[in-house]
Design an enzyme around this catalytic site. Structure first.
Site: not given
Ligand code: ZN
Length: 259
Positions: A58, A55
């Site tokens: 991202h 995460e």
């Molecule tokens: Zn992802």
């Protein structure tokens, strides 16, 4: 439950995550007493640490494009980053999306390199040993990277599919198609998870996998509706603005969830 902040992003854990942790620990206890319990708990925590890194992959990429990331929430079905927005430029969306699985492949590569350098004998990969731990984590990261690339919108693979479609058609139509394809892929995967239980995931309850795909179908539909609503609102405001030449305060938007 809020844990700590990373570069301003709040890391939070949903209470149901602890139910999964208890399940894993109990399962470990049944299989191997105390060592099994510790193994079950530490492998799960290590796995979710990798989910957080995914995460963050991202999130940091999004922040480079000036997008705010509110928090990362961990749940038994995985993690998600709540972003202020997702760029409608296919290349940027593609880069933000690819950064997550890229982190998993990088981790898997490093762990694989470590095992190869240490020249671990095959026997050491059995039981509750450090090489077995590294080996399992490598396997999980590979799986996480591949799994997230399934074209099941709003999973990473689905977003990449939408970005590719958006190069050829309007954003709205690309989303509709990505959601359609995603529902089919998620439905087939949920069925497979029920038919072939222990193949891909070891000691993880089957209902969790089915819940994950049900969530994907639901989340895809929600995001499609949100985009549709926004397009309608935009058109509505544009019409009003054209008539009255007034400016309006910005509307608080719900966050976009990136898995
Ligand atoms: Zn992802």
């Amino acid at each position: 439950m809020n844990l700590f902040r990373v570069r301003g992003i709040q890391l939070a854990v949903h209470f149901s995550f602890f139910l999964l942790l208890a399940y894993r620990a109990e399962d470990g206890w049944d299989n191997g007493g105390w060592p099994g319990l510790v193994w079950g708990a530490t492998t799960l925590i290590a796995f979710f640490t990798c989910v957080v890194l995914h995460e963050l992959g991202h999130s940091f990429t999004a922040m480079r494009f000036g997008i705010g990331v509110r928090r990362i929430l961990l749940m038994p079905i995985g993690g998600m980053a709540e972003m202020d927005d997702i760029p409608r430029q296919p290349v940027r969306e593609g880069l933000i999306t690819l950064a997550g699985p890229a982190v998993n492949f990088a981790i898997a590569g490093v762990l694989w390199g470590g095992l190869a350098l240490a020249q671990v004998p095959d026997e050491a990969l059995d039981g509750y040993t450090l090489p077995a731990f590294v080996d399992l984590l490598m396997f999980w990261n590979l799986l996480m990277g591949i799994f997230n690339l399934l074209p099941a919108f709003p999973m990473d693979g689905g977003r990449i599919l939408r970005a590719l479609l958006a190069l050829k058609m309007p954003y709205m139509r690309a989303t509709i198609w990505a959601v359609r394809i995603g529902k089919i892929v998620a439905g087939v995967c949920a069925l497979l998870a029920l038919i072939l239980p222990p193949l891909l995931y070891r000691s993880s309850p089957a209902f969790l996998i089915v819940a994950l795909f049900a969530f994907i179908i639901f989340a895809g539909e929600m995001e499609l509706r949100a985009i549709r609503r926004r397009e309608l609102e935009d058109a509505h405001w544009r019409a009003i603005l054209a008539r009255t030449y007034q400016t309006f305060p910005p509307v608080e938007e719900p966050p976009v969830l990136i898995r």
